[in-house]
Enzyme design. Structure first.
Site, PDB file in Angstrom:
ATOM      1  N   HIS C  14      -1.488  -5.435  -6.705  1.00 42.53           N
ATOM      2  CA  HIS C  14      -0.632  -4.973  -7.798  1.00 42.53           C
ATOM      3  C   HIS C  14       0.551  -5.934  -7.957  1.00 42.53           C
ATOM      4  O   HIS C  14       0.729  -6.891  -7.217  1.00 42.53           O
ATOM      5  CB  HIS C  14      -0.153  -3.531  -7.592  1.00 42.53           C
ATOM      6  CG  HIS C  14       0.990  -3.350  -6.647  1.00 42.53           C
ATOM      7  ND1 HIS C  14       1.941  -2.375  -6.810  1.00 42.53           N
ATOM      8  CD2 HIS C  14       1.324  -4.019  -5.519  1.00 42.53           C
ATOM      9  CE1 HIS C  14       2.817  -2.454  -5.816  1.00 42.53           C
ATOM     10  NE2 HIS C  14       2.480  -3.425  -5.029  1.00 42.53           N
ATOM     11  N   CYS C  33       8.147  -8.048  -4.937  1.00 39.94           N
ATOM     12  CA  CYS C  33       7.041  -7.214  -5.444  1.00 39.94           C
ATOM     13  C   CYS C  33       6.656  -7.605  -6.861  1.00 39.94           C
ATOM     14  O   CYS C  33       5.680  -7.088  -7.405  1.00 39.94           O
ATOM     15  CB  CYS C  33       7.417  -5.741  -5.405  1.00 39.94           C
ATOM     16  SG  CYS C  33       7.733  -5.170  -3.729  1.00 39.94           S
ATOM     17  N   HIS C  39       0.297  -9.317  -5.214  1.00 37.86           N
ATOM     18  CA  HIS C  39       0.156  -9.140  -3.771  1.00 37.86           C
ATOM     19  C   HIS C  39      -0.634  -7.842  -3.611  1.00 37.86           C
ATOM     20  O   HIS C  39      -1.165  -7.327  -4.603  1.00 37.86           O
ATOM     21  CB  HIS C  39       1.529  -9.097  -3.077  1.00 37.86           C
ATOM     22  CG  HIS C  39       2.341  -7.901  -3.429  1.00 37.86           C
ATOM     23  ND1 HIS C  39       2.988  -7.752  -4.641  1.00 37.86           N
ATOM     24  CD2 HIS C  39       2.603  -6.761  -2.748  1.00 37.86           C
ATOM     25  CE1 HIS C  39       3.612  -6.596  -4.681  1.00 37.86           C
ATOM     26  NE2 HIS C  39       3.387  -5.972  -3.555  1.00 37.86           N
ATOM     27  N   HIS C  41      -1.911  -4.157  -0.945  1.00 39.59           N
ATOM     28  CA  HIS C  41      -1.660  -3.246   0.172  1.00 39.59           C
ATOM     29  C   HIS C  41      -2.934  -2.511   0.580  1.00 39.59           C
ATOM     30  O   HIS C  41      -3.858  -2.372  -0.216  1.00 39.59           O
ATOM     31  CB  HIS C  41      -0.618  -2.180  -0.227  1.00 39.59           C
ATOM     32  CG  HIS C  41       0.724  -2.715  -0.576  1.00 39.59           C
ATOM     33  ND1 HIS C  41       1.583  -3.233   0.359  1.00 39.59           N
ATOM     34  CD2 HIS C  41       1.372  -2.835  -1.771  1.00 39.59           C
ATOM     35  CE1 HIS C  41       2.700  -3.636  -0.236  1.00 39.59           C
ATOM     36  NE2 HIS C  41       2.596  -3.415  -1.533  1.00 39.59           N
ATOM     37  N   ASP C  79     -10.152   1.196  -5.491  1.00 36.10           N
ATOM     38  CA  ASP C  79     -10.369   0.435  -4.251  1.00 36.10           C
ATOM     39  C   ASP C  79     -10.898  -0.967  -4.564  1.00 36.10           C
ATOM     40  O   ASP C  79     -11.850  -1.137  -5.316  1.00 36.10           O
ATOM     41  CB  ASP C  79     -11.366   1.181  -3.358  1.00 36.10           C
ATOM     42  CG  ASP C  79     -11.524   0.486  -2.005  1.00 36.10           C
ATOM     43  OD1 ASP C  79     -10.524  -0.019  -1.484  1.00 36.10           O
ATOM     44  OD2 ASP C  79     -12.657   0.455  -1.489  1.00 36.10           O
ATOM     45  N   HIS C  80     -10.253  -1.963  -3.952  1.00 41.86           N
ATOM     46  CA  HIS C  80     -10.615  -3.373  -4.170  1.00 41.86           C
ATOM     47  C   HIS C  80     -10.479  -3.778  -5.638  1.00 41.86           C
ATOM     48  O   HIS C  80     -11.248  -4.600  -6.154  1.00 41.86           O
ATOM     49  CB  HIS C  80     -12.011  -3.687  -3.619  1.00 41.86           C
ATOM     50  CG  HIS C  80     -12.017  -3.821  -2.118  1.00 41.86           C
ATOM     51  ND1 HIS C  80     -11.866  -2.746  -1.287  1.00 41.86           N
ATOM     52  CD2 HIS C  80     -12.111  -4.921  -1.306  1.00 41.86           C
ATOM     53  CE1 HIS C  80     -11.885  -3.160  -0.020  1.00 41.86           C
ATOM     54  NE2 HIS C  80     -12.022  -4.467  -0.001  1.00 41.86           N
ATOM     55  N   GLU C 126       2.410   3.274   1.101  1.00 40.35           N
ATOM     56  CA  GLU C 126       2.164   1.892   0.693  1.00 40.35           C
ATOM     57  C   GLU C 126       2.180   0.966   1.900  1.00 40.35           C
ATOM     58  O   GLU C 126       1.419   0.005   1.983  1.00 40.35           O
ATOM     59  CB  GLU C 126       3.257   1.489  -0.296  1.00 40.35           C
ATOM     60  CG  GLU C 126       2.909   0.291  -1.140  1.00 40.35           C
ATOM     61  CD  GLU C 126       4.056  -0.098  -2.064  1.00 40.35           C
ATOM     62  OE1 GLU C 126       3.960   0.227  -3.260  1.00 40.35           O
ATOM     63  OE2 GLU C 126       5.033  -0.706  -1.601  1.00 40.35           O
TER      64      GLU C 126
END
Lengths: 136, 136, 136, 136, 136, 136
Positions: C14, C33, C39, C41, C79-80, C126
């Site tokens: 994100h 961020c 980047h 998480h 996801d991913h 996070e």
């Protein structure tokens, strides 16, 4: 009002099933948790009590006293046991974590109140992914 | 040489005992772990494989392949089962984590080698305080 | 009233930024961020539902059903993935964990209610140091 | 309303005792925690703030701002210190986690409100088994 | 060869310093860990023993025996104590985790060998970020 | 010989793919990790150094020095970055954790040796289930 939480652990076997159902129906509703040969977990029990702070001691409750109550009323009866067959406070109940949380609540409440605190929450973690909370 | 570790989890019932011993002797040697009505754990299994890095993929082993091997050869046979009664690769063995680690090693070794990697270590955590490692 | 919490995990990329701001202003407000190259998480999602205990099953909700809802309505979509670019329920929103928690709430609420339970809390971790909770 | 929790850690020495009690009485009430030569812990501090979501930023509070407040008003004063002897906001108080949670609450509240958010909860984990929560 | 690891925990105060150095030099070399008023930690101790599997029991070592040795020879001497002032096996040593690991090794080795196993590793986690291992 | 391990964390985006392969082939080999829009992780990095104990300080290496090296040579270059696009020491490499561990090893080795210690192991945990170790 201050809240204090004590964690204790126990390892036990259980099976989710109803005797008035066939193995097939138990399997359909409870899935692999209904295995007639049992399975088991490392349960984590979090007991939260609340109360006014004692000005004399800076405590809500003496944590050694709380620990002794949890060990005597719950852990010694359930650790390394079969929840369905051997735990008096679970007799006649389906061995879900929901029912376990309620039974542990009833098991602990009077003894915590005797110490001048209130029972606030019973949390049971069955696995790292699943947990139950009960607030009475 | 690069080492890759995959964690998988299973929940199972077991009992440590020898059939050629009395319940009393089992109790003396194995303590509460010998409870005839079983108890259980959330086991954590760490499988470590080692090998040369593939220049083409940057992998030691494709982790999806490793995961499938572990699930098929170990987890599906032991998760939500009774280790003493239902797990073929533990038949005739005392259900200690030591024996379990060796049996899982034998169960996985040929299939990991077929993928061009070597099995390095099987680690089994029975509780947050107790674990076993086996390096073959 | 019993509360049940299910944890699921997802890994996603994100970036926090507003398209109507310059990169400099985004950098000033959102810091690292806001990195234009993204980047990511490992997010942990905790979904808490509450309800009356079913006397028939000892359940608040069948956890397999809850798991399927979370996987289908949230995890498979995020996801991913890149939260800013690819997740329909985050379209047009700043990709903070706060907005994510609200969006996951809206995503899950009707399907949990269809199962006879209530959605109580969405918690998103996070990192091990930062988490968000939303109670509707 | 959205809740945001920030975790910070500190390592400190302390001793539970009352100067107006003998060592023997301190020992009786506070047990091994009363050791005159001190002992210590890795404390984990969880600060939960709540507030309306800013539509401009998608934040309750800028987490960098929150972090700076916690570091300046609490961590720098208590990390690698003796709680009984060196921490101004604990002066004259019995060094229980209960008193610590209340003191940290008072230490942080005005500065969090200055940022337009509300302080919701201070949680202090003294060990993996014992924690305290205070909600004002 | 099988490896078994037992985790135990202790909370203690310490200070890193040399009496033959000034407070200023201690501060320069040991930083905040040299605070003359002490600080403390929740230490995690991992004791790994290795040995041949007993065919009779399926054990490397009886874990209850191992636990008793660790409690008697280490934990009871250091838990809720000041490492610099009160722990006999640390007398005259700088209270680093390195020295602690070596001292615990020497403390445990003969008693583990008496049980027919070998001491393999002492691991001490001072914080979640820092740990020491010693293999003899 | 004493081993000291320092944990640091970073959050980054990445994608596993080869430019000389089609998106379809990348998808077949790397699966969801090949998503062209990136995904990301909270990586945990464990750096283990070994050496003789300094009798003067009781240290293998001053942990503040080790921390500074890791932050300067690795974390500042990778935290909140895109591993494929922005990290100089990963340029031209497939962004697997295997390659990352080797690159971090090369990045740190000379600076740790300059401090009189040896680099022993780089461990990278990509998720709670997957990790890589490299020993040079």
């Amino acid at each position: 009002m201050i809240y204090l939480t004590r964690r204790e652990r126990f390892s036990a076997a259980h099976r989710m099933f109803r005797q008035d159902w066939t193995d097939e129906k138990n399997q359909k509703i409870f899935g692999k948790c209904s295995n007639p040969n049992w399975h088991g977990h490392n349960y984590e029990l979090f007991v939260t009590v609340k109360g006014e702070l004692s000005e004399e001691t800076g405590f809500v409750i003496n944590i050694d006293t709380l620990k002794k109550i949890i060990l005597e009323k719950v852990i010694q009866k359930i650790d390394h046991k079969n929840i369905n067959l051997e735990v008096d406070f679970m007799k006649g109940k389906i061995a879900t974590s929901e029912n376990l949380a309620i039974a542990v609540w009833n098991q602990l409440k009077p003894f915590i109140e005797k110490e001048g605190a209130q029972l606030h929450c019973i949390k049971i973690e069955e696995t790292e992914n699943n947990s139950i909370e009960y607030y009475g």
